[in-house]
Design an enzyme around this catalytic site. Sequence first.
Site, mmCIF file in Angstrom:
data_model
loop_
_atom_site.group_PDB
_atom_site.id
_atom_site.type_symbol
_atom_site.label_atom_id
_atom_site.label_comp_id
_atom_site.label_asym_id
_atom_site.label_seq_id
_atom_site.Cartn_x
_atom_site.Cartn_y
_atom_site.Cartn_z
ATOM 1 N N ALA A 121 27.386 40.330 36.736
ATOM 2 C CA ALA A 121 27.699 39.221 35.819
ATOM 3 C C ALA A 121 28.174 39.761 34.476
ATOM 4 C CB ALA A 121 26.460 38.341 35.650
ATOM 5 N N PRO A 125 32.164 32.190 29.744
ATOM 6 C CA PRO A 125 33.119 31.089 29.574
ATOM 7 C C PRO A 125 34.144 31.368 28.477
ATOM 8 C CG PRO A 125 30.880 30.242 29.740
ATOM 9 C CD PRO A 125 30.760 31.722 29.679
ATOM 10 N N GLY A 128 36.913 36.826 29.947
ATOM 11 C CA GLY A 128 36.502 37.886 30.863
ATOM 12 C C GLY A 128 37.124 39.241 30.541
ATOM 13 N N THR A 155 30.754 36.228 41.447
ATOM 14 C CA THR A 155 30.808 36.305 42.911
ATOM 15 C C THR A 155 29.402 36.482 43.477
ATOM 16 O OG1 THR A 155 33.005 37.270 42.819
ATOM 17 C CG2 THR A 155 31.765 37.614 44.862
ATOM 18 N N GLU A 238 36.040 49.006 41.536
ATOM 19 C CA GLU A 238 36.346 47.609 41.848
ATOM 20 C C GLU A 238 37.865 47.421 41.960
ATOM 21 O OE1 GLU A 238 34.655 44.707 39.176
ATOM 22 O OE2 GLU A 238 35.655 43.053 40.180
ATOM 23 N N ARG A 264 59.126 32.965 68.050
ATOM 24 C CA ARG A 264 59.837 31.734 67.703
ATOM 25 C C ARG A 264 61.344 31.884 67.943
ATOM 26 N NH1 ARG A 264 59.240 26.307 66.853
ATOM 27 N NH2 ARG A 264 60.775 25.573 65.365
#
Length: 324
Positions: A121, A125, A128, A155, A238, A264
């Site tokens: 975390a 708000p 970020g 997440t 990350e 197709r």
Amino acid sequence: MSAFQEYFDESHQLVRDSVRRFVEREILPHINDWEEAEEFPRELYLKAGAAGILSIGYPEVFGGSHEGDVFAKVVASEELMRSGSGSLDIGLPPVVKWAKPELRERIVPQVLAGEKIMALAVTEPSGGSDVANLKTRAVRDGDFYRVSGSKTFITSGVRADYYTVAVRTGGDGFGGVSLLLVEKGTPGFTVGRKLKKMGWWASDTAELFFDDCMVPVGNLIGAENMGFACIMANFQSERLSLATMANMTAQLALEEALKWAKEREAFGKPIGKFRVLKHRLAEMATQLEVSRDFTYRQAAKMAAGKSVIKEISMAKNFAPEFIE
Ligand SMILES: Cc1cc2nc3c(=O)[nH]c(=O)nc-3n(C[C@H](O)[C@H](O)[C@H](O)COP(=O)(O)OP(=O)(O)OC[C@H]3O[C@@H](n4cnc5c(N)ncnc54)[C@H](O)[C@@H]3O)c2cc1C
């Protein structure tokens, strides 16, 4: 994938095979239902833990395997992404690397076994990207930190048991940031609503609130006011995971497009026989090859202990862009 064999050895192939089998057996048959339900069973963590998937890249002393092996994590991330839904492993690494031994020994084995779930975390708000200006406060009060503030876009925030939370323990800017482990159920800590997303619906994304939440000082991860460096270091792996996941998403799209181009028919022949589509497919394959090669090259530099902050950020930006 054969063009990239220089980066992988036999042990990586074993990891790839075992994660792929797990995804085919435990995830693919259910993923559409789970996406619609915006939820997947908690039991999946236990199954992934038992299959050794959650512990890839972690120290053996905590029940891990392939400790520090960047490409073992890349392979696991690629194969998990074959499910078509995302998964991130970002909350636990700071605990493994920087938490005090008592905390580490209690938390890490539970998470690697899939018994407990972790979240990271950082985002608030008010923003970020600007981590150095985060506002959630943690004020020392005896043997505790008194935490107040809120987080968003977290997440696994709804289902998590443990949260690695970025807080402000010092003055303004990056030098006042620390990391604290907060456990679900701590008085003053509440999980807000589950946020709606454009995709990855089965992965929950939450708001968190801290209202005079008392967190033991032993839950400090790393040194006080040194959290910013830990967060930035964590962002490197990350970013690699996110680039890897985006590349695999592009690979899945390319595989589907090739299949469709053969199946197709229009105007008496498979649509893949038309020059305009051949060009488009060649362009997709080229962009994927370039993105993947660049990502793997940065992973190899990370494995060699080099700093690739700029390059891995570029890889993370480029990979999701070209599949749009
Ligand atoms: C699906 C999902 C899962 C997430 N999971 C987590 C999680 O588990 N934990 C967590 O902590 N966060 C998580 N996040 C949050 C994510 O890290 C933030 O969304 C991200 O850091 C951006 O922050 P922001 O949304 O507040 O945008 P802001 O930082 O407010 O940025 C707003 C806009 O300003 C632009 N901008 C920002 N800085 C600059 C600059 N220096 N120069 C020019 N333009 C700039 C941005 O590009 C953007 O367009 C998640 C987000 C999503 C979408």
